[in-house]
Design a protein around this motif. Structure first.
Motif, PDB file in Angstrom:
ATOM      1  N   ALA A 151       0.828  -1.206   0.000  1.00  0.00           N
ATOM      2  CA  ALA A 151       0.000   0.000   0.000  1.00  0.00           C
ATOM      3  C   ALA A 151       0.865   1.260   0.000  1.00  0.00           C
ATOM      4  O   ALA A 151       0.554   2.246  -0.696  1.00  0.00           O
ATOM      5  CB  ALA A 151      -0.926  -0.007   1.213  1.00  0.00           C
ATOM      6  N   GLY A 152       1.962   1.227   0.760  1.00  0.00           N
ATOM      7  CA  GLY A 152       2.853   2.377   0.781  1.00  0.00           C
ATOM      8  C   GLY A 152       3.519   2.634  -0.560  1.00  0.00           C
ATOM      9  O   GLY A 152       3.674   3.797  -0.965  1.00  0.00           O
ATOM     10  N   LEU A 153       3.896   1.585  -1.273  1.00  0.00           N
ATOM     11  CA  LEU A 153       4.521   1.754  -2.587  1.00  0.00           C
ATOM     12  C   LEU A 153       3.522   2.291  -3.612  1.00  0.00           C
ATOM     13  O   LEU A 153       3.875   3.128  -4.451  1.00  0.00           O
ATOM     14  CB  LEU A 153       5.105   0.419  -3.050  1.00  0.00           C
ATOM     15  CG  LEU A 153       6.305  -0.086  -2.250  1.00  0.00           C
ATOM     16  CD1 LEU A 153       6.720  -1.479  -2.720  1.00  0.00           C
ATOM     17  CD2 LEU A 153       7.484   0.882  -2.369  1.00  0.00           C
ATOM     18  N   TRP A 154       2.279   1.820  -3.543  1.00  0.00           N
ATOM     19  CA  TRP A 154       1.244   2.383  -4.422  1.00  0.00           C
ATOM     20  C   TRP A 154       1.042   3.865  -4.133  1.00  0.00           C
ATOM     21  O   TRP A 154       0.921   4.689  -5.057  1.00  0.00           O
ATOM     22  CB  TRP A 154      -0.072   1.631  -4.242  1.00  0.00           C
ATOM     23  CG  TRP A 154      -0.182   0.325  -4.962  1.00  0.00           C
ATOM     24  CD1 TRP A 154      -0.075  -0.921  -4.425  1.00  0.00           C
ATOM     25  CD2 TRP A 154      -0.423   0.130  -6.359  1.00  0.00           C
ATOM     26  NE1 TRP A 154      -0.232  -1.878  -5.402  1.00  0.00           N
ATOM     27  CE2 TRP A 154      -0.458  -1.268  -6.593  1.00  0.00           C
ATOM     28  CE3 TRP A 154      -0.623   0.991  -7.431  1.00  0.00           C
ATOM     29  CZ2 TRP A 154      -0.679  -1.807  -7.859  1.00  0.00           C
ATOM     30  CZ3 TRP A 154      -0.844   0.453  -8.694  1.00  0.00           C
ATOM     31  CH2 TRP A 154      -0.873  -0.926  -8.900  1.00  0.00           C
ATOM     32  N   ALA A 155       0.983   4.213  -2.839  1.00  0.00           N
ATOM     33  CA  ALA A 155       0.777   5.610  -2.460  1.00  0.00           C
ATOM     34  C   ALA A 155       1.945   6.485  -2.905  1.00  0.00           C
ATOM     35  O   ALA A 155       1.746   7.614  -3.388  1.00  0.00           O
ATOM     36  CB  ALA A 155       0.579   5.711  -0.947  1.00  0.00           C
ATOM     37  N   LEU A 156       3.174   5.973  -2.757  1.00  0.00           N
ATOM     38  CA  LEU A 156       4.344   6.732  -3.189  1.00  0.00           C
ATOM     39  C   LEU A 156       4.324   6.965  -4.690  1.00  0.00           C
ATOM     40  O   LEU A 156       4.601   8.076  -5.166  1.00  0.00           O
ATOM     41  CB  LEU A 156       5.619   5.983  -2.788  1.00  0.00           C
ATOM     42  CG  LEU A 156       6.943   6.595  -3.256  1.00  0.00           C
ATOM     43  CD1 LEU A 156       7.141   7.972  -2.655  1.00  0.00           C
ATOM     44  CD2 LEU A 156       8.116   5.674  -2.908  1.00  0.00           C
ATOM     45  N   SER A 157       3.992   5.941  -5.460  1.00  0.00           N
ATOM     46  CA  SER A 157       3.924   6.087  -6.914  1.00  0.00           C
ATOM     47  C   SER A 157       2.837   7.077  -7.311  1.00  0.00           C
ATOM     48  O   SER A 157       3.028   7.897  -8.222  1.00  0.00           O
ATOM     49  CB  SER A 157       3.653   4.726  -7.565  1.00  0.00           C
ATOM     50  OG  SER A 157       4.653   3.791  -7.223  1.00  0.00           O
ATOM     51  N   LEU A 158       1.696   7.003  -6.630  1.00  0.00           N
ATOM     52  CA  LEU A 158       0.609   7.935  -6.940  1.00  0.00           C
ATOM     53  C   LEU A 158       1.011   9.368  -6.622  1.00  0.00           C
ATOM     54  O   LEU A 158       0.759  10.289  -7.412  1.00  0.00           O
ATOM     55  CB  LEU A 158      -0.640   7.542  -6.145  1.00  0.00           C
ATOM     56  CG  LEU A 158      -1.875   8.426  -6.338  1.00  0.00           C
ATOM     57  CD1 LEU A 158      -2.324   8.408  -7.794  1.00  0.00           C
ATOM     58  CD2 LEU A 158      -2.999   7.985  -5.414  1.00  0.00           C
ATOM     59  N   LEU A 159       1.654   9.576  -5.476  1.00  0.00           N
ATOM     60  CA  LEU A 159       2.076  10.919  -5.092  1.00  0.00           C
ATOM     61  C   LEU A 159       3.079  11.485  -6.084  1.00  0.00           C
ATOM     62  O   LEU A 159       2.978  12.654  -6.493  1.00  0.00           O
ATOM     63  CB  LEU A 159       2.681  10.878  -3.688  1.00  0.00           C
ATOM     64  CG  LEU A 159       3.244  12.199  -3.153  1.00  0.00           C
ATOM     65  CD1 LEU A 159       2.140  13.238  -3.048  1.00  0.00           C
ATOM     66  CD2 LEU A 159       3.917  11.984  -1.800  1.00  0.00           C
ATOM     67  N   MET A 160       4.048  10.670  -6.486  1.00  0.00           N
ATOM     68  CA  MET A 160       5.057  11.133  -7.437  1.00  0.00           C
ATOM     69  C   MET A 160       4.417  11.581  -8.745  1.00  0.00           C
ATOM     70  O   MET A 160       4.745  12.648  -9.288  1.00  0.00           O
ATOM     71  CB  MET A 160       6.062  10.016  -7.702  1.00  0.00           C
ATOM     72  CG  MET A 160       6.981   9.701  -6.542  1.00  0.00           C
ATOM     73  SD  MET A 160       7.865   8.145  -6.779  1.00  0.00           S
ATOM     74  CE  MET A 160       8.598   8.408  -8.385  1.00  0.00           C
ATOM     75  N   ASN A 161       3.484  10.800  -9.242  1.00  0.00           N
ATOM     76  CA  ASN A 161       2.887  11.122 -10.535  1.00  0.00           C
ATOM     77  C   ASN A 161       1.852  12.237 -10.446  1.00  0.00           C
ATOM     78  O   ASN A 161       1.675  12.986 -11.406  1.00  0.00           O
ATOM     79  CB  ASN A 161       2.269   9.858 -11.130  1.00  0.00           C
ATOM     80  CG  ASN A 161       3.315   8.901 -11.659  1.00  0.00           C
ATOM     81  OD1 ASN A 161       3.761   9.007 -12.790  1.00  0.00           O
ATOM     82  ND2 ASN A 161       3.733   7.944 -10.822  1.00  0.00           N
TER      83      ASN A 161
END
Length: 324
Positions: A151-161
């Motif tokens: 979940a944290g990796l999905w959130a990080l990717s979403l935030l970056m994009n």
């Protein structure tokens, strides 16, 4: 046509010059092959998602693979949609709602690409940690941690994009410097963090597994083979697309070179995202069984951390899988 991350237009599929026809044919052939790879990859990753959701017991290992399959599926769907929009009959510069939809698909594709890369990096690094520090890994890495990490990796990717989309949309009015800074940050994460961590952890894992296999005369587990093969396929196939997105346009190469590299990078990335299901089923299959064995059993065997001694699977005292 395709846009760069900073919003500039990519070259059209029909550049001017004496080699116009040859370049156009080559580009559309590559796009057709990429579309075929997308269709096959969507079917394969969809099957993996269904099996992991309903036919394979949930473990920390399958949790990571489930999320990776979801990221690959999303990426392939976006890639196929963009290919259909950009190479279909009567296509031209996108305007109005069409341009908005095109930009949304592009950003969603970048999001899926970043999520898949971060998940594969986490799988490789965690498996390396389980080999180097088995006791610490077994105590600390719980099933809840694997779900939280995904979940944290999905959130990080979403935030970056989301940040990239926000600053790049503003840069169209106030200049491109902000968008360049965001692209540089994404490039640093991909080239300077994710990819080196994935490479170093995979090489370390390979060396440790090789030594253990020679010492105990035991074949590497199927899970090790799956991870190392998936990382190798990514480095060969998917990494060129990251270079194309974030670095190539800064080199000011000639338009035909950029056009051909665009087609090749799309094809290679589609092959990479669609290759993981094939890797799972090839590694998990047993000789002589053929298509008679249920696919759920094949996938379960590929993701099981059970060492093989003298060509036969034996129970293992090391039951901690990738993520568990």
């Amino acid at each position: 046509m395709n846009q760069t991350p900073n919003g500039s237009q990519a070259p059209s599929a029909a550049p001017r010059g004496p080699s116009t026809d040859a370049l156009s044919v080559a580009y559309f052939v590559l796009s057709g092959l990429a579309m075929l790879a997308c269709v096959c990859g969507v079917a394969g990753n969809g099957l993996v998602l269904w099996l992991l959701s309903f036919r394979v017991p949930r473990t920390p290992c399958t949790t990571y693979v489930l999320h990776l399959a979801a990221a690959d599926l999303l990426f392939l769907l976006c890639m196929a949609s963009l290919l259909g929009l950009e190479t279909g009959p009567g296509t031209g510069p996108a305007t109005g709602p069409s341009a908005t939809a095109h930009e949304a698909l592009r950003r969603l594709k970048y999001f899926a690409y970043t999520a898949g890369l971060s998940l594969l990096t986490a799988i490789s690094a965690l498996r390396c940690a389980s080999v180097l520090f088995p006791l610490w890994y077994k105590r600390r890495h719980t099933p809840r941690l694997s779900s939280g990490l995904c979940a944290g990796l999905w959130a990080l990717s979403l935030l970056m994009n989301l940040l990239a989309a926000f600053f790049c949309s503003r840069s169209r009015r106030s200049g491109r410097h902000q968008c360049y800074a965001v692209d540089l940050t994404l490039s640093a994460l991909i080239m300077g963090i994710f990819t080196p961590v994935m490479t170093v952890s995979s090489v370390t894992l390979f060396v440790q597994v090789r030594r253990a296999s020679q010492r105990w005369r035991r074949r590497p587990t199927r899970l090790y083979v799956v991870i190392l093969t998936s990382v190798l396929v990514f480095l060969v196939c998917a990494l060129p697309l990251g270079v194309y997105w974030f670095l190539l346009y800064w080199l000011h190469l000639q338009e035909p070179v950029v056009l051909l590299y665009s087609g090749l990078s799309r094809l290679s990335s589609a092959v990479s995202s669609g290759a993981n299901p094939l890797i799972y089923f090839l590694v998990g299959s047993r000789k002589g069984r053929g298509a008679r064995e249920p696919l759920g059993a094949v996938l379960r065997r590929a993701l099981r951390d059970t060492p093989e001694l003298e060509g036969r699977e034996t129970p293992s005292v090391y039951t901690n899988e990738v993520g568990g």
